[in-house]
Design a protein around this motif. Structure first.
Motif, PDB file in Angstrom:
ATOM      1  N   LYS A  97      38.717  39.694  39.420  1.00  0.00           N
ATOM      2  CA  LYS A  97      39.753  40.726  39.339  1.00  0.00           C
ATOM      3  C   LYS A  97      40.906  40.195  38.491  1.00  0.00           C
ATOM      4  O   LYS A  97      41.429  39.106  38.739  1.00  0.00           O
ATOM      5  CB  LYS A  97      40.228  41.125  40.731  1.00  0.00           C
ATOM      6  CG  LYS A  97      39.116  41.712  41.597  1.00  0.00           C
ATOM      7  CD  LYS A  97      39.638  42.176  42.938  1.00  0.00           C
ATOM      8  CE  LYS A  97      38.509  42.699  43.823  1.00  0.00           C
ATOM      9  NZ  LYS A  97      37.815  43.849  43.214  1.00  0.00           N
ATOM     10  N   GLN A 154      44.844  46.926  36.243  1.00  0.00           N
ATOM     11  CA  GLN A 154      43.908  45.973  36.824  1.00  0.00           C
ATOM     12  C   GLN A 154      42.508  46.231  36.278  1.00  0.00           C
ATOM     13  O   GLN A 154      42.141  47.364  35.989  1.00  0.00           O
ATOM     14  CB  GLN A 154      43.902  46.076  38.343  1.00  0.00           C
ATOM     15  CG  GLN A 154      45.183  45.585  39.004  1.00  0.00           C
ATOM     16  CD  GLN A 154      45.106  45.606  40.518  1.00  0.00           C
ATOM     17  OE1 GLN A 154      44.427  46.455  41.096  1.00  0.00           O
ATOM     18  NE2 GLN A 154      45.781  44.657  41.159  1.00  0.00           N
ATOM     19  N   GLY A 155      41.754  45.133  36.160  1.00  0.00           N
ATOM     20  CA  GLY A 155      40.386  45.245  35.667  1.00  0.00           C
ATOM     21  C   GLY A 155      39.474  44.313  36.428  1.00  0.00           C
ATOM     22  O   GLY A 155      39.923  43.438  37.175  1.00  0.00           O
ATOM     23  N   GLU A 156      38.184  44.488  36.201  1.00  0.00           N
ATOM     24  CA  GLU A 156      37.180  43.692  36.907  1.00  0.00           C
ATOM     25  C   GLU A 156      36.175  43.164  35.895  1.00  0.00           C
ATOM     26  O   GLU A 156      35.583  43.933  35.139  1.00  0.00           O
ATOM     27  CB  GLU A 156      36.495  44.555  37.962  1.00  0.00           C
ATOM     28  CG  GLU A 156      35.780  43.764  39.027  1.00  0.00           C
ATOM     29  CD  GLU A 156      35.316  44.647  40.180  1.00  0.00           C
ATOM     30  OE1 GLU A 156      34.242  45.258  40.027  1.00  0.00           O
ATOM     31  OE2 GLU A 156      36.029  44.727  41.202  1.00  0.00           O
ATOM     32  N   LYS A 211      40.939  54.723  34.099  1.00  0.00           N
ATOM     33  CA  LYS A 211      40.007  54.069  35.006  1.00  0.00           C
ATOM     34  C   LYS A 211      38.569  54.251  34.522  1.00  0.00           C
ATOM     35  O   LYS A 211      38.164  55.330  34.117  1.00  0.00           O
ATOM     36  CB  LYS A 211      40.162  54.643  36.412  1.00  0.00           C
ATOM     37  CG  LYS A 211      39.275  53.960  37.457  1.00  0.00           C
ATOM     38  CD  LYS A 211      39.553  54.515  38.845  1.00  0.00           C
ATOM     39  CE  LYS A 211      38.710  53.799  39.895  1.00  0.00           C
ATOM     40  NZ  LYS A 211      38.990  54.294  41.267  1.00  0.00           N
ATOM     41  N   HIS A 228      44.672  40.990  36.207  1.00  0.00           N
ATOM     42  CA  HIS A 228      45.835  41.816  35.915  1.00  0.00           C
ATOM     43  C   HIS A 228      45.856  42.033  34.407  1.00  0.00           C
ATOM     44  O   HIS A 228      45.875  41.071  33.631  1.00  0.00           O
ATOM     45  CB  HIS A 228      47.119  41.128  36.374  1.00  0.00           C
ATOM     46  CG  HIS A 228      47.206  40.952  37.860  1.00  0.00           C
ATOM     47  ND1 HIS A 228      47.422  42.005  38.719  1.00  0.00           N
ATOM     48  CD2 HIS A 228      47.090  39.840  38.639  1.00  0.00           C
ATOM     49  CE1 HIS A 228      47.441  41.557  39.961  1.00  0.00           C
ATOM     50  NE2 HIS A 228      47.239  40.254  39.947  1.00  0.00           N
ATOM     51  N   GLU A 263      32.715  41.051  35.241  1.00  0.00           N
ATOM     52  CA  GLU A 263      31.493  40.600  35.883  1.00  0.00           C
ATOM     53  C   GLU A 263      31.252  39.122  35.569  1.00  0.00           C
ATOM     54  O   GLU A 263      31.370  38.696  34.420  1.00  0.00           O
ATOM     55  CB  GLU A 263      30.302  41.433  35.406  1.00  0.00           C
ATOM     56  CG  GLU A 263      30.334  42.887  35.864  1.00  0.00           C
ATOM     57  CD  GLU A 263      30.193  43.027  37.379  1.00  0.00           C
ATOM     58  OE1 GLU A 263      29.562  42.145  38.001  1.00  0.00           O
ATOM     59  OE2 GLU A 263      30.721  44.010  37.933  1.00  0.00           O
ATOM     60  N   THR A 297      39.858  49.130  36.646  1.00  0.00           N
ATOM     61  CA  THR A 297      39.702  49.600  38.026  1.00  0.00           C
ATOM     62  C   THR A 297      40.939  50.347  38.530  1.00  0.00           C
ATOM     63  O   THR A 297      40.861  51.032  39.548  1.00  0.00           O
ATOM     64  CB  THR A 297      39.413  48.419  38.969  1.00  0.00           C
ATOM     65  OG1 THR A 297      40.456  47.437  38.839  1.00  0.00           O
ATOM     66  CG2 THR A 297      38.073  47.763  38.623  1.00  0.00           C
ATOM     67  N   SER A 298      42.055  50.197  37.845  1.00  0.00           N
ATOM     68  CA  SER A 298      43.260  50.950  38.230  1.00  0.00           C
ATOM     69  C   SER A 298      43.219  52.336  37.583  1.00  0.00           C
ATOM     70  O   SER A 298      42.437  52.594  36.663  1.00  0.00           O
ATOM     71  CB  SER A 298      44.521  50.203  37.799  1.00  0.00           C
ATOM     72  OG  SER A 298      44.494  49.952  36.410  1.00  0.00           O
ATOM     73  N   PRO A 315      32.664  39.453  41.143  1.00  0.00           N
ATOM     74  CA  PRO A 315      33.462  39.944  40.015  1.00  0.00           C
ATOM     75  C   PRO A 315      34.865  39.350  40.036  1.00  0.00           C
ATOM     76  O   PRO A 315      35.445  39.123  41.102  1.00  0.00           O
ATOM     77  CB  PRO A 315      33.485  41.463  40.236  1.00  0.00           C
ATOM     78  CG  PRO A 315      32.291  41.748  41.088  1.00  0.00           C
ATOM     79  CD  PRO A 315      32.134  40.546  41.973  1.00  0.00           C
ATOM     80  N   CYS A 370      35.889  43.846  30.192  1.00  0.00           N
ATOM     81  CA  CYS A 370      35.968  44.136  31.617  1.00  0.00           C
ATOM     82  C   CYS A 370      36.154  45.632  31.817  1.00  0.00           C
ATOM     83  O   CYS A 370      36.481  46.364  30.867  1.00  0.00           O
ATOM     84  CB  CYS A 370      37.100  43.337  32.273  1.00  0.00           C
ATOM     85  SG  CYS A 370      38.763  43.885  31.837  1.00  0.00           S
TER      86      CYS A 370
END
Length: 206
Positions: free
Chosen positions: A169, A158-160, A181, A171, A162, A148-149, A167, A145
């Motif tokens: 989200k 935090q991550g995203e 990031k 922790h 696919e 995103t933080s 997507p 992933c």
């Protein structure tokens, strides 16, 4: 019709009528919204012990063979009870029952035939009702992933991920490094108590 009702409420058809009535009441409650469709359903997943198969294991295998648990249990029971009732109506009407021993052979015959018929009717539906919820923890571990933080530490991140849809989200936490990031990380472990994934930076893996 009155004759059918009369026969249905007499021995030896009465037990099959009661069972069928319970199933009909269930479906009426489902249609009216008083019950969920999966009410009274259960899962028969099991594992044979490492010490060898037990009598209970073989019992589960027998239930699986009859498709109990492979299709919703109330659907299975409804077909079974209808078979029992039809057999009793057609072959047992007018039979004099003086004791339980008089009813036992009829019950054994009807149950045996009904099991076979129910097995055949439900066979095409085997596996059709199985549903695996998407994004299970076991299926996510090992995937990558994007962070995103601003950073990922042992306390925040935090991550995203696919997916085929929107997507996902997540922790995430990193125990031994600070990740920035936009970095690509792998989901290495999951803490069910904190509900967070522990990740490692893919570029640092050897």
């Amino acid at each position: 019709m009155p004759e059918i009702i009369k026969v249905s409420l007499e021995w030896p058809t009465l037990p099959a009528t009661i069972l069928l009535g319970i199933c009909l009441l269930y479906w009426v409650c489902v249609i009216l919204g008083f019950m969920e469709l999966d009410f009274l359903d259960f899962d028969l997943d099991f594992e044979i012990g490492t010490d060898g198969p037990s009598f209970l294991d073989f019992g589960f295998i027998g239930l699986r063979f009859l498709n109990i648990g492979e299709v919703p249990v109330m659907l299975w029971l409804s077909i079974f009870s209808l078979c029992m009732w039809m057999l009793s109506i057609n072959f047992d009407a007018g039979v004099k029952i003086n004791s339980a021993m008089d009813y036992l052979p009829l019950a054994i015959r009807n149950i045996g035939i009904s099991l076979v018929v129910t097995k055949l009717i439900t066979q095409p539906f085997k596996g059709y009702f199985h549903f695996t919820p998407p994004n299970q923890i076991e299926t996510l571990l090992g995937k990558s992933c994007v962070v995103t933080s601003t950073t990922v530490t042992d306390r925040f991140g935090q991550g995203e991920l696919e997916t085929e849809g929107a997507p996902l989200k997540l922790h995430i936490r990193a125990e031994d490094e600070t990740i920035q990031k936009g970095d690509l990380v792998r989901l290495a472990d999951y803490n069910s108590d904190k509900q967070v994934f522990y990740v490692v930076k893919i570029s640092q893996e050897s």
